[in-house]
Design a protein around this motif. Structure first.
Motif, PDB file in Angstrom:
ATOM      1  N   PRO A  93       0.816  -1.235   0.000  1.00  0.00           N
ATOM      2  CA  PRO A  93       0.000   0.000   0.000  1.00  0.00           C
ATOM      3  C   PRO A  93       0.838   1.268   0.000  1.00  0.00           C
ATOM      4  N   LEU A  94       1.926   1.264   0.802  1.00  0.00           N
ATOM      5  CA  LEU A  94       2.788   2.444   0.822  1.00  0.00           C
ATOM      6  C   LEU A  94       3.495   2.640  -0.517  1.00  0.00           C
ATOM      7  N   CYS A  95       3.829   1.563  -1.169  1.00  0.00           N
ATOM      8  CA  CYS A  95       4.485   1.651  -2.482  1.00  0.00           C
ATOM      9  C   CYS A  95       3.545   2.272  -3.512  1.00  0.00           C
ATOM     10  N   PHE A  96       2.293   1.825  -3.544  1.00  0.00           N
ATOM     11  CA  PHE A  96       1.334   2.399  -4.498  1.00  0.00           C
ATOM     12  C   PHE A  96       0.985   3.842  -4.141  1.00  0.00           C
ATOM     13  N   LEU A  97       1.011   4.171  -2.862  1.00  0.00           N
ATOM     14  CA  LEU A  97       0.793   5.566  -2.463  1.00  0.00           C
ATOM     15  C   LEU A  97       1.921   6.457  -2.976  1.00  0.00           C
ATOM     16  N   GLN A  98       3.150   5.975  -2.899  1.00  0.00           N
ATOM     17  CA  GLN A  98       4.272   6.761  -3.425  1.00  0.00           C
ATOM     18  C   GLN A  98       4.201   6.868  -4.941  1.00  0.00           C
ATOM     19  N   ILE A  99       3.763   5.818  -5.607  1.00  0.00           N
ATOM     20  CA  ILE A  99       3.607   5.869  -7.072  1.00  0.00           C
ATOM     21  C   ILE A  99       2.604   6.947  -7.456  1.00  0.00           C
ATOM     22  N   SER A 100       1.483   7.000  -6.766  1.00  0.00           N
ATOM     23  CA  SER A 100       0.480   8.028  -7.082  1.00  0.00           C
ATOM     24  C   SER A 100       1.027   9.431  -6.841  1.00  0.00           C
ATOM     25  N   SER A 101       1.805   9.623  -5.779  1.00  0.00           N
ATOM     26  CA  SER A 101       2.355  10.938  -5.484  1.00  0.00           C
ATOM     27  C   SER A 101       3.374  11.363  -6.538  1.00  0.00           C
ATOM     28  N   VAL A 102       4.284  10.465  -6.891  1.00  0.00           N
ATOM     29  CA  VAL A 102       5.352  10.811  -7.835  1.00  0.00           C
ATOM     30  C   VAL A 102       4.792  11.044  -9.232  1.00  0.00           C
ATOM     31  N   TYR A 103       3.861  10.189  -9.668  1.00  0.00           N
ATOM     32  CA  TYR A 103       3.336  10.308 -11.032  1.00  0.00           C
ATOM     33  C   TYR A 103       2.429  11.526 -11.179  1.00  0.00           C
ATOM     34  N   THR A 104       1.616  11.818 -10.178  1.00  0.00           N
ATOM     35  CA  THR A 104       0.793  13.030 -10.271  1.00  0.00           C
ATOM     36  C   THR A 104       1.663  14.284 -10.231  1.00  0.00           C
ATOM     37  N   TYR A 105       2.751  14.247  -9.462  1.00  0.00           N
ATOM     38  CA  TYR A 105       3.667  15.390  -9.445  1.00  0.00           C
ATOM     39  C   TYR A 105       4.219  15.675 -10.839  1.00  0.00           C
ATOM     40  N   ALA A 106       4.676  14.633 -11.524  1.00  0.00           N
ATOM     41  CA  ALA A 106       5.276  14.824 -12.849  1.00  0.00           C
ATOM     42  C   ALA A 106       4.254  15.342 -13.857  1.00  0.00           C
ATOM     43  N   ASN A 107       3.049  14.774 -13.847  1.00  0.00           N
ATOM     44  CA  ASN A 107       2.038  15.196 -14.824  1.00  0.00           C
ATOM     45  C   ASN A 107       1.519  16.601 -14.533  1.00  0.00           C
ATOM     46  N   ILE A 108       1.331  16.923 -13.256  1.00  0.00           N
ATOM     47  CA  ILE A 108       0.885  18.282 -12.905  1.00  0.00           C
ATOM     48  C   ILE A 108       1.956  19.304 -13.251  1.00  0.00           C
ATOM     49  N   GLN A 109       3.220  18.900 -13.181  1.00  0.00           N
ATOM     50  CA  GLN A 109       4.311  19.811 -13.543  1.00  0.00           C
ATOM     51  C   GLN A 109       4.194  20.214 -15.011  1.00  0.00           C
ATOM     52  N   TYR A 110       3.955  19.248 -15.881  1.00  0.00           N
ATOM     53  CA  TYR A 110       3.812  19.557 -17.306  1.00  0.00           C
ATOM     54  C   TYR A 110       2.551  20.372 -17.577  1.00  0.00           C
ATOM     55  N   SER A 111       1.457  20.036 -16.904  1.00  0.00           N
ATOM     56  CA  SER A 111       0.218  20.785 -17.149  1.00  0.00           C
ATOM     57  C   SER A 111       0.348  22.228 -16.664  1.00  0.00           C
ATOM     58  N   ASN A 112       1.029  22.452 -15.526  1.00  0.00           N
ATOM     59  CA  ASN A 112       1.245  23.823 -15.055  1.00  0.00           C
ATOM     60  C   ASN A 112       2.107  24.622 -16.023  1.00  0.00           C
ATOM     61  N   LEU A 113       3.156  23.988 -16.538  1.00  0.00           N
ATOM     62  CA  LEU A 113       4.011  24.692 -17.505  1.00  0.00           C
ATOM     63  C   LEU A 113       3.247  25.016 -18.784  1.00  0.00           C
ATOM     64  N   ALA A 114       2.350  24.112 -19.201  1.00  0.00           N
ATOM     65  CA  ALA A 114       1.548  24.386 -20.395  1.00  0.00           C
ATOM     66  C   ALA A 114       0.582  25.547 -20.158  1.00  0.00           C
ATOM     67  N   ILE A 115      -0.057  25.582 -18.998  1.00  0.00           N
ATOM     68  CA  ILE A 115      -0.979  26.674 -18.683  1.00  0.00           C
ATOM     69  C   ILE A 115      -0.219  28.000 -18.591  1.00  0.00           C
ATOM     70  N   MET A 116       0.965  27.968 -18.009  1.00  0.00           N
ATOM     71  CA  MET A 116       1.753  29.198 -17.909  1.00  0.00           C
ATOM     72  C   MET A 116       2.196  29.692 -19.282  1.00  0.00           C
ATOM     73  N   SER A 117       2.539  28.774 -20.192  1.00  0.00           N
ATOM     74  CA  SER A 117       2.910  29.193 -21.541  1.00  0.00           C
ATOM     75  C   SER A 117       1.713  29.798 -22.274  1.00  0.00           C
ATOM     76  N   TYR A 118       0.528  29.239 -22.076  1.00  0.00           N
ATOM     77  CA  TYR A 118      -0.679  29.814 -22.678  1.00  0.00           C
ATOM     78  C   TYR A 118      -0.959  31.202 -22.109  1.00  0.00           C
ATOM     79  N   ASP A 119      -0.740  31.380 -20.809  1.00  0.00           N
ATOM     80  CA  ASP A 119      -0.931  32.687 -20.193  1.00  0.00           C
ATOM     81  C   ASP A 119       0.030  33.715 -20.768  1.00  0.00           C
ATOM     82  N   ARG A 120       1.289  33.349 -20.962  1.00  0.00           N
ATOM     83  CA  ARG A 120       2.269  34.261 -21.558  1.00  0.00           C
ATOM     84  C   ARG A 120       1.939  34.550 -23.021  1.00  0.00           C
ATOM     85  N   TYR A 121       1.394  33.562 -23.713  1.00  0.00           N
ATOM     86  CA  TYR A 121       0.989  33.773 -25.112  1.00  0.00           C
ATOM     87  C   TYR A 121      -0.109  34.830 -25.208  1.00  0.00           C
TER      88      TYR A 121
END
Length: 425
Positions: A93-121
């Motif tokens: 359970p702790l392993c899958f909890l860490q997987i969810s944390s790490v993977y959501t961090y990476a995907n949210i990082q890309y989505s935030n950068l995309a939203i920020m680029s759209y804002d600058r555009y």
């Protein structure tokens, strides 16, 4: 090879015996974690407290910093425990909890950068329509969607990985990884692979294409404008591009390590590169946005100056109160001495440095017993004691006085010389 329907724990095979360097590695990781928490938290507080930074770009930055705190909290406490441990195992359970944390961090990082680029555009290519297109409600909606959709996508991926029949429980990494668990499966993993490719394309590749498209349009507008416009656009967009390149390089190596055999790479180098995409971003982004963004830098300097001036003001106020109190005590003692000695206060000319001498003298000297030149009569002594009580009850802070009527003659109280330190200021 044994097939198990449910694995209770996983073994992390990338750890090795560090010997006497175990406390050193622990302190290094702990120092990195403290720096990440301090830098990101301070920038979040600066953006939330100052109303001048309540703009779409800075709100997106605040979401980025919160995501970095979230991702580092899913990795660093786990690493600290594993470094000090002799047996490197983790429950399922702790392993899958860490997987969810790490993977959501990476995907949210890309989505935030995309939203920020759209804002600058919108801000650079369509400045007149920026306020109508990027409203506060739209900012909140974009941040909420970028977090909620990605959480749901990662939870579905974990839901597909949990029921797999595994032929082993050894993960050759220092943290839990979803693709490593899928590779341990003995059952069919076609659904997992197809879903993983779809999620990778929609949540990582699509934001990267959006970022490149918006920045190509931004560069096209900048090169056709004036020199001042190019400098302003470059100072705004350079941190975003550097952050994108940083996280992309780390994720690229992580994908290559998962898909291909990397046995020829030294174990220590593999560990450092696999951790870079999780540690490099939270350390680099506060430096990029805190130093290069003019408003954030000026606000941070202003806050530091305000704290320093407040500390100086408290010390100055305390010193002023102490000096005023000593001056009041000195004046009271001087007047009492004059009244008891039976002398008139008018011809008295105190020394120039009377107040300075009082500051360097002990407080007990102000109330030392006074020696009378001649023993007064009982009536004279009573009159002088009444005068002393009146002087002791005097307030040296001038109170507002009512203007007497014209018919009455205003009585003028005897005043001390202008050079006397007893005059209230």
């Amino acid at each position: 090879m044994t097939v198990t329907n449910s694995t209770q724990y996983f073994s992390l095979g990338a750890y090795f015996d560090t010997g006497v360097f175990k406390p050193l590695y622990f302190l290094i990781v702990l120092a990195l974690y403290i720096c990440i928490i301090g830098a990101n938290t301070s920038l979040i507080v600066v953006i939330c407290v100052n109303r001048s930074l309540h703009e779409p770009m800075y709100l997106f930055l605040c979401s980025l910093f919160v995501n970095e705190l979230y991702g580092s909290s899913g990795l660093f406490p786990f690493l600290l425990v594993q470094i000090l441990s002799d047996i490197h195992t983790v429950s399922a359970p702790l392993c899958f909890l860490q997987i969810s944390s790490v993977y959501t961090y990476a995907n949210i990082q890309y989505s935030n950068l995309a939203i920020m680029s759209y804002d600058r555009y919108l801000a650079i290519c369509h400045p007149l329509q920026y306020n109508t297109r990027m409203t506060s409600n739209k900012v909140i909606l974009l941040i909420a969607l970028s977090w909620s959709i990605l959480f749901i996508a990662i939870l579905i991926s974990i839901y597909l990985s949990v029921p797999l029949q595994l032929c082993g429980n050894i993960i050759n990494k220092v943290y839990c990884d979803n693709y490593s668990i899928v590779k341990l499966a003995c059952s069919d993993t076609t659904v997992n692979n197809v879903y993983g490719l779809i999620v990778t394309f929609l949540l990582i590749i699509s934001p990267v294409f959006l970022i490149f498209y918006t920045y190509m349009r931004i560069l096209r507008v900048c090169f056709s404008g004036s020199k001042q416009t190019r400098q302003k656009a470059f100072s705004t967009c350079a941190p975003h591009l550097a952050s994108l390149l940083n996280v992309s390089c780390g994720c690229c190596f992580e994908v290559l390590q998962n898909r291909f055999d990397m046995e020829f790479v030294p174990n220590m180098l593999r560990i450092l590169l696999s951790l870079y995409w999780l540690t490099g971003q939270p350390l680099l982004n506060p430096v990029l946005y805190g130093l290069n963004m003019t408003k954030i830098r000026i606000t941070c300097k202003r806050l530091c100056l305000v704290k320093r001036q407040a500390a100086r003001g408290i010390k100055t106020r305390e010193r002023h109160i102490a000096q005023k109190t000593l001056k009041k005590y000195h004046c009271t003692a001087l007047l009492r001495n004059v009244l008891i000695m039976g002398e008139s206060p008018l011809p008295i000319t105190p020394p120039v440095n009377a107040f300075e001498d009082t500051l360097h003298s002990s407080p007990s000297s102000l109330y030392s017993p006074l020696t009378l030149s001649s023993s007064p009569s009982p009536l004279e002594f009573n009159d002088r004691m009444k005068a002393i009580r009146r002087v002791g009850s005097m307030s040296f802070t001038p109170a507002p006085q009512r203007r007497p009527p014209k018919s009455q003659k205003q009585r003028r109280a005897p005043s001390l010389p202008a050079s006397s330190p007893c005059l209230p200021q």
